[in-house]
Write an enzyme that holds these catalytic residues in place. Structure first.
Site, PDB file in Angstrom:
ATOM      1  N   LYS A 151      55.845  -7.298  28.359  1.00 36.61           N
ATOM      2  CA  LYS A 151      55.986  -8.749  28.486  1.00 36.61           C
ATOM      3  C   LYS A 151      56.604  -9.323  27.214  1.00 36.61           C
ATOM      4  CE  LYS A 151      53.701  -9.266  32.467  1.00 36.61           C
ATOM      5  NZ  LYS A 151      53.706  -7.816  32.808  1.00 36.61           N
ATOM      6  N   SER A 197      58.261  -7.193  36.803  1.00 29.90           N
ATOM      7  CA  SER A 197      57.836  -8.375  36.047  1.00 29.90           C
ATOM      8  C   SER A 197      58.874  -8.831  35.025  1.00 29.90           C
ATOM      9  CB  SER A 197      56.502  -8.113  35.345  1.00 29.90           C
ATOM     10  OG  SER A 197      56.640  -7.126  34.342  1.00 29.90           O
TER      11      SER A 197
END
Length: 218
Positions: free
Chosen positions: A176, A137
């Site tokens: 993230k 990610s």
């Protein structure tokens, strides 16, 4: 990338063995003894690493004399403290797998990993821990599957900072970029194929900000 002044694990083992041998016997070991005691494949590999240690000023060799090795007055412990600092590796960061709370995990109960001084000097590693990344990610931020991220434990973050964020309701942790947008939080992946996570701000607990990355090159 490893600093020229940092030591490989093999070089540390060789230097530690030489220091211990000299302390016990009053003279240095032969190359063949180093090879056999450390289970190294050949004497040429030992010679290569001795030359690397000599180039770094950590020992001196007298030509081709078998036991012609001298070392500065330093201990293996001091060498370890100078060359490498350890931080706790608390787990794998991946959706759906809860991690221990960093503040509840002591270095004595966690696996420890070495951080070379060219990545982060010792004085900057207070309150730093590590997580191994699983998934892709954050690939566009040059963080790939299998990399190890170094995080400084903190409970707040500025917009755009990369964090380990715990989603309370899901009891999972994700790596993230953090953005506060009103009463909600956007957790943005660095991968054009993935969508951001939107959630209520109360559902997010920051567990650390990324301050470095260790990449395994094998």
């Amino acid at each position: 990338m490893r600093s020229p002044d940092a030591l490989s694990n093999r070089q540390k083992d060789i230097l530690t063995y030489i220091e211990g041998f000299v302390q016990d016997n009053g003279y240095p070991p032969a190359i063949r003894q180093i090879q056999e005691q450390l289970d190294i494949s050949s004497t040429s590999v030992v010679a290569y690493n001795l030359k690397a240690l000599e180039n770094k000023g950590l020992l001196k060799r007298q030509g081709k004399v078998s036991r012609g090795i001298t070392i500065p007055q330093t201990t293996a412990v001091n060498l370890s403290l100078r060359e490498l600092t350890q931080v706790p590796l608390l787990g794998v960061i991946t959706a759906g797998q809860p991690l221990p709370d960093p503040e509840d995990t002591s270095g004595g109960s966690a696996e420890m990993i070495d951080v070379p001084p060219d990545i982060a000097p010792t004085e900057k590693l207070k309150d730093v821990y590590a997580l191994q990344v699983r998934g892709h990610s954050m690939i566009d931020a040059l963080i790939d599957d299998g990399d190890i991220v170094l995080l400084r434990y903190q409970e707040t973050a500025e917009n755009g900072q990369m964090v380990a964020a715990r989603l309370r309701d899901e009891n999972s942790v994700t790596l993230k970029k953090f953005y506060k947008e009103g009463t909600r939080v956007r957790l943005q992946p660095a991968n054009v194929t993935m969508e951001p996570i939107y959630t209520d701000a109360a559902n997010v607990r920051i567990e650390g900000r990324v301050v470095g990355v260790l990449r395994r090159m094998f």
